[in-house]
Write an enzyme that holds these catalytic residues in place. Sequence first.
Site, PDB file in Angstrom:
ATOM      1  CE  LYS A   1      -4.381  -1.734   1.886  1.00  0.00           C
ATOM      2  NZ  LYS A   1      -5.373  -1.644   2.939  1.00  0.00           N
TER       3      LYS A   1
ATOM      4  CE  LYS B   1      -7.785 -10.662  -3.315  1.00  0.00           C
ATOM      5  NZ  LYS B   1      -7.466 -10.789  -2.066  1.00  0.00           N
TER       6      LYS B   1
ATOM      7  CE  LYS C   1     -13.456  -4.685  -1.448  1.00  0.00           C
ATOM      8  NZ  LYS C   1     -14.264  -4.933  -0.435  1.00  0.00           N
TER       9      LYS C   1
HETATM   10  P1  AMP Z   1     -10.517  -7.327   0.341  1.00  0.00           P
HETATM   11  O1  AMP Z   1     -11.623  -6.999  -0.595  1.00  0.00           O
HETATM   12  O2  AMP Z   1      -9.252  -7.480  -0.057  1.00  0.00           O
HETATM   13  O3  AMP Z   1     -10.480  -6.146   1.714  1.00  0.00           O
HETATM   14  O4  AMP Z   1     -10.664  -8.660   1.207  1.00  0.00           O
HETATM   15  C1  AMP Z   1     -11.863  -8.721   2.113  1.00  0.00           C
HETATM   16  C2  AMP Z   1     -12.049 -10.393   2.260  1.00  0.00           C
HETATM   17  O5  AMP Z   1     -12.571 -11.012   1.009  1.00  0.00           O
HETATM   18  C3  AMP Z   1     -10.612 -11.071   2.745  1.00  0.00           C
HETATM   19  O6  AMP Z   1     -11.050 -11.994   3.604  1.00  0.00           O
HETATM   20  C4  AMP Z   1     -10.213 -11.481   1.476  1.00  0.00           C
HETATM   21  O7  AMP Z   1      -9.550 -12.832   1.500  1.00  0.00           O
HETATM   22  C5  AMP Z   1     -11.655 -12.232   0.744  1.00  0.00           C
HETATM   23  N1  AMP Z   1     -11.438 -11.793  -0.952  1.00  0.00           N
HETATM   24  C6  AMP Z   1     -11.349 -10.713  -1.422  1.00  0.00           C
HETATM   25  N2  AMP Z   1     -11.238 -11.008  -2.725  1.00  0.00           N
HETATM   26  C7  AMP Z   1     -11.291 -12.443  -2.861  1.00  0.00           C
HETATM   27  C8  AMP Z   1     -11.234 -13.209  -4.357  1.00  0.00           C
HETATM   28  N3  AMP Z   1     -10.945 -12.959  -5.428  1.00  0.00           N
HETATM   29  N4  AMP Z   1     -11.282 -14.541  -3.734  1.00  0.00           N
HETATM   30  C9  AMP Z   1     -11.572 -15.066  -2.739  1.00  0.00           C
HETATM   31  N5  AMP Z   1     -11.712 -14.110  -1.679  1.00  0.00           N
HETATM   32  C10 AMP Z   1     -11.555 -12.937  -1.635  1.00  0.00           C
END
Ligand code: AMP
Length: 340
Positions: A120, A202, A205
């Site tokens: 970040k 991955k 968002k």
């Molecule tokens: P984030 O959006 O990175 O803040 O992630 C929030 C939660 O969603 C965390 O537990 C991540 O591991 C899970 N997560 C985010 N993107 C994915 C993805 N593409 N596949 C599986 N889990 C995800």
Amino acid sequence: MSEQNTTEQKKLIFSGIQPTGTFTLGNYIGAIRNWKPLQEDYRCIYCVVDEHAITVKIDPAKLRQKTLEAYAQLLACGIDLDKSLLFIQSHVPTHAQLSWVLNCSTQFGELSRMTQFKDKSQRHPDDINAGLFDYPVLMAADILVYNADLVPVGADQMQHLELARTIARRFNGRYGDTFTVPEGYVAPVGAKVMSLQEPTKKMSKSDENPNAVILILDDKDTIIRKCKRAVTDSETEVAFREGKDGINNLLTIYSAVTGKSIEDAVKEFAGQGYGTFKMAVGEAIADHLAPVREEYAKLIADKAYLKECYTRCGAEALRYSQRVLNKVYKKIGFIPSEIR
Ligand code: AMP
Ligand code: TRP
């Protein structure tokens, strides 16, 4: 939490999620969806972490809106307030209070090694603020202030969880047994969802290409359109194997939303083209998410109900966490306060 849940010796789960916009199918399959069944076997405390969200620049009106929307989305995904608590982090000041104390049991070097901080700070070189550096300590406080046993997190948060465990052990070593050392919980059905446009990456968002990401509130036509445009390969066989990242991803998603095994899914589409397969995946996702969308629409229209929910849960979380914080304050030598 119901009386029955609080009196039984069920293990305690804590998890948090940032209010960074509409959740993606990746957030849903990898994290949020697993929160619902856990409510049957554990006491669960879930939190929208708005204090973590301000470690990167975010417009205040947007933060307010996203926090409420995240709250309503989590309820729509099946968090049941008769069984669990769901609240907003900034409503419960004990997290930030404990975080200050834990700062003094955390080393500069440990925080410097966190990969999320390194990533970040590279992405936001003009705003490497102390909050971004300290983010894992607030996360440790979120967990330790409830003495949580288990923490469902994605693989990317494991390093932070490991640090929370180190901090808990260090504090216990210095001041005597105070915190439960939390374990990570990797959901048995958790799967990683990849981008529909670059299936080696991955689904995230923050992706600039909207076609790469399915949002849990997308309508049926949008979901089907995105699936139809999903990047695959130049072969024609629906099979799960190395080198077929796009198809593997669609099969993983299909399996996650239908509950069918990947093996069965492969059999189901044997001899059929990618077009038919993509259409079926799109329909299965849309059918699976339809109840979430409907429930969300009802909830977000009822601000008074949402307020009642987050207020009640926040108050209970505060009461619970204050007991732990008081114990911590006593151990470190703060004079007990009578100020209410
Ligand atoms: P984030 O959006 O990175 O803040 O992630 C929030 C939660 O969603 C965390 O537990 C991540 O591991 C899970 N997560 C985010 N993107 C994915 C993805 N593409 N596949 C599986 N889990 C995800
Ligand atoms: N840092 C987590 C994430 O980005 C969110 C989070 C904050 C969290 N506090 C937590 C997760 C406590 C689990 C437990 O996904």
